[in-house]
Design an enzyme around this catalytic site. Sequence first.
Site, mmCIF file in Angstrom:
data_model
loop_
_atom_site.group_PDB
_atom_site.id
_atom_site.type_symbol
_atom_site.label_atom_id
_atom_site.label_comp_id
_atom_site.label_asym_id
_atom_site.label_seq_id
_atom_site.Cartn_x
_atom_site.Cartn_y
_atom_site.Cartn_z
ATOM 1 N N PRO A 108 11.413 -2.596 -1.977
ATOM 2 C CA PRO A 108 12.473 -2.241 -1.044
ATOM 3 C C PRO A 108 12.724 -3.278 0.039
ATOM 4 O O PRO A 108 11.793 -3.887 0.562
ATOM 5 C CB PRO A 108 12.010 -0.922 -0.430
ATOM 6 C CG PRO A 108 10.605 -0.732 -0.823
ATOM 7 C CD PRO A 108 10.321 -1.626 -1.977
ATOM 8 N N ASN A 109 13.988 -3.456 0.320
ATOM 9 C CA ASN A 109 14.521 -4.292 1.400
ATOM 10 C C ASN A 109 14.413 -5.787 1.152
ATOM 11 O O ASN A 109 14.925 -6.570 1.955
ATOM 12 C CB ASN A 109 13.883 -3.935 2.749
ATOM 13 C CG ASN A 109 14.178 -2.514 3.133
ATOM 14 O OD1 ASN A 109 15.331 -2.081 3.104
ATOM 15 N ND2 ASN A 109 13.142 -1.755 3.455
ATOM 16 N N ARG B 63 17.422 -9.203 7.414
ATOM 17 C CA ARG B 63 16.467 -8.382 8.160
ATOM 18 C C ARG B 63 15.400 -9.237 8.849
ATOM 19 O O ARG B 63 14.932 -10.221 8.293
ATOM 20 C CB ARG B 63 15.797 -7.352 7.242
ATOM 21 C CG ARG B 63 14.901 -7.982 6.195
ATOM 22 C CD ARG B 63 14.326 -6.979 5.217
ATOM 23 N NE ARG B 63 13.266 -6.208 5.799
ATOM 24 C CZ ARG B 63 12.057 -6.069 5.267
ATOM 25 N NH1 ARG B 63 11.766 -6.632 4.131
ATOM 26 N NH2 ARG B 63 11.144 -5.359 5.860
ATOM 27 N N TYR C 1 10.661 -12.741 8.366
ATOM 28 C CA TYR C 1 10.897 -13.088 6.964
ATOM 29 C C TYR C 1 11.689 -14.373 6.763
ATOM 30 O O TYR C 1 11.899 -14.791 5.634
ATOM 31 C CB TYR C 1 11.591 -11.926 6.246
ATOM 32 C CG TYR C 1 10.765 -10.668 6.280
ATOM 33 C CD1 TYR C 1 9.635 -10.546 5.476
ATOM 34 C CD2 TYR C 1 11.078 -9.616 7.132
ATOM 35 C CE1 TYR C 1 8.853 -9.409 5.509
ATOM 36 C CE2 TYR C 1 10.314 -8.472 7.170
ATOM 37 C CZ TYR C 1 9.200 -8.367 6.363
ATOM 38 O OH TYR C 1 8.427 -7.243 6.402
ATOM 39 N N ASN D 131 5.911 -8.042 -5.226
ATOM 40 C CA ASN D 131 5.962 -7.808 -3.790
ATOM 41 C C ASN D 131 6.447 -6.376 -3.645
ATOM 42 O O ASN D 131 7.646 -6.123 -3.682
ATOM 43 C CB ASN D 131 6.905 -8.788 -3.101
ATOM 44 C CG ASN D 131 6.918 -8.613 -1.601
ATOM 45 O OD1 ASN D 131 6.547 -7.550 -1.095
ATOM 46 N ND2 ASN D 131 7.362 -9.624 -0.885
ATOM 47 N N ALA E 10 7.194 -2.179 1.367
ATOM 48 C CA ALA E 10 6.503 -1.086 2.063
ATOM 49 C C ALA E 10 5.686 -0.207 1.131
ATOM 50 O O ALA E 10 4.722 0.434 1.565
ATOM 51 C CB ALA E 10 7.516 -0.237 2.835
ATOM 52 N N HIS F 113 1.686 -0.154 0.964
ATOM 53 C CA HIS F 113 0.794 0.538 1.885
ATOM 54 C C HIS F 113 0.522 1.994 1.532
ATOM 55 O O HIS F 113 -0.387 2.592 2.104
ATOM 56 C CB HIS F 113 1.362 0.440 3.303
ATOM 57 C CG HIS F 113 1.877 -0.932 3.603
ATOM 58 N ND1 HIS F 113 1.064 -2.056 3.603
ATOM 59 C CD2 HIS F 113 3.128 -1.387 3.845
ATOM 60 C CE1 HIS F 113 1.797 -3.127 3.856
ATOM 61 N NE2 HIS F 113 3.058 -2.752 4.003
ATOM 62 N N GLU G 251 -0.234 -9.974 -6.347
ATOM 63 C CA GLU G 251 0.525 -9.332 -5.261
ATOM 64 C C GLU G 251 0.935 -10.414 -4.269
ATOM 65 O O GLU G 251 0.118 -11.255 -3.897
ATOM 66 C CB GLU G 251 -0.338 -8.279 -4.580
ATOM 67 C CG GLU G 251 0.384 -7.532 -3.484
ATOM 68 C CD GLU G 251 -0.509 -6.499 -2.817
ATOM 69 O OE1 GLU G 251 -0.704 -6.591 -1.599
ATOM 70 O OE2 GLU G 251 -1.027 -5.603 -3.528
ATOM 71 N N HIS H 236 3.206 -11.337 -0.561
ATOM 72 C CA HIS H 236 3.882 -10.902 0.670
ATOM 73 C C HIS H 236 4.356 -12.138 1.411
ATOM 74 O O HIS H 236 3.618 -13.119 1.526
ATOM 75 C CB HIS H 236 2.941 -10.079 1.555
ATOM 76 C CG HIS H 236 2.483 -8.837 0.879
ATOM 77 N ND1 HIS H 236 3.288 -7.727 0.755
ATOM 78 C CD2 HIS H 236 1.335 -8.552 0.241
ATOM 79 C CE1 HIS H 236 2.629 -6.795 0.075
ATOM 80 N NE2 HIS H 236 1.443 -7.283 -0.253
ATOM 81 N N ILE H 237 5.564 -12.089 1.893
ATOM 82 C CA ILE H 237 6.162 -13.218 2.601
ATOM 83 C C ILE H 237 5.474 -13.428 3.945
ATOM 84 O O ILE H 237 5.131 -14.544 4.315
ATOM 85 C CB ILE H 237 7.678 -12.992 2.779
ATOM 86 C CG1 ILE H 237 8.343 -12.951 1.394
ATOM 87 C CG2 ILE H 237 8.300 -14.059 3.670
ATOM 88 C CD1 ILE H 237 9.765 -12.417 1.403
ATOM 89 N N SER H 238 5.259 -12.349 4.667
ATOM 90 C CA SER H 238 4.630 -12.443 5.992
ATOM 91 C C SER H 238 3.114 -12.322 5.857
ATOM 92 O O SER H 238 2.591 -11.948 4.806
ATOM 93 C CB SER H 238 5.166 -11.338 6.912
ATOM 94 O OG SER H 238 4.744 -10.066 6.446
ATOM 95 N N ARG I 282 -0.115 -8.176 11.194
ATOM 96 C CA ARG I 282 1.008 -7.308 11.557
ATOM 97 C C ARG I 282 0.477 -5.930 11.950
ATOM 98 O O ARG I 282 -0.716 -5.760 12.194
ATOM 99 C CB ARG I 282 1.993 -7.244 10.391
ATOM 100 C CG ARG I 282 2.590 -8.652 10.146
ATOM 101 C CD ARG I 282 3.803 -8.666 9.323
ATOM 102 N NE ARG I 282 4.868 -7.870 9.901
ATOM 103 C CZ ARG I 282 5.894 -7.431 9.204
ATOM 104 N NH1 ARG I 282 5.993 -7.687 7.915
ATOM 105 N NH2 ARG I 282 6.840 -6.718 9.784
ATOM 106 N N ARG J 172 0.404 -2.047 7.930
ATOM 107 C CA ARG J 172 0.767 -3.121 6.992
ATOM 108 C C ARG J 172 -0.465 -3.896 6.505
ATOM 109 O O ARG J 172 -0.380 -4.659 5.556
ATOM 110 C CB ARG J 172 1.748 -4.092 7.640
ATOM 111 C CG ARG J 172 3.102 -3.490 7.876
ATOM 112 C CD ARG J 172 4.094 -4.562 8.274
ATOM 113 N NE ARG J 172 5.260 -4.002 8.892
ATOM 114 C CZ ARG J 172 6.326 -3.572 8.236
ATOM 115 N NH1 ARG J 172 6.363 -3.641 6.923
ATOM 116 N NH2 ARG J 172 7.363 -3.068 8.887
#
Length: 147
Positions: free
Chosen positions: A9-10, A17, A22, A74, A77, A80, A98, A100-102, A107, A111
């Site tokens: 998502p997103n 965003r 990101y 990825n 959300a 989690h 897996e 993740h960009i950040s 965080r 997260r």
Amino acid sequence: MNLLVINGPNLNFLGIREKSVYGTQDYHDLLTMIGEKGREKDCQIEVFQSNHEGAIIDRIQDAYRDGTQGIIINPGAFTHYSYAIRDALASVPMPKIEIHISDITKREAFRQVSVTREVCDGQIYGHGLAGYLEAIDEICGLIEKNS
């Protein structure tokens, strides 16, 4: 090699965003990077994105039968809390990374928890979109090692 990149998502809103988290590159930029890396590695890479948990689960299950040799995911959300995606990943035998960009370790507390990590062969985070390219290298190495 046939790889599958799944974005949750997103992620289709990259460049729109939370640019401070990101970055400013958009989803098209990511697709271009992945396509170029696929040509460089001489592999077929399908990219799938959905904001819907069930669609992601269906795509993971389809990977079992469609010749997919490795999955880069990825989950967004869903990372989690989606035990359903975790179980789908656990049910397919190919290597999984897996991404993740950040840097999820720096965080919000929620997260920092990944329910999907333990059923993947590796996790890359905090390297921006370049992390996808690292994941492609890593998954190709795992596939070659297991061949």
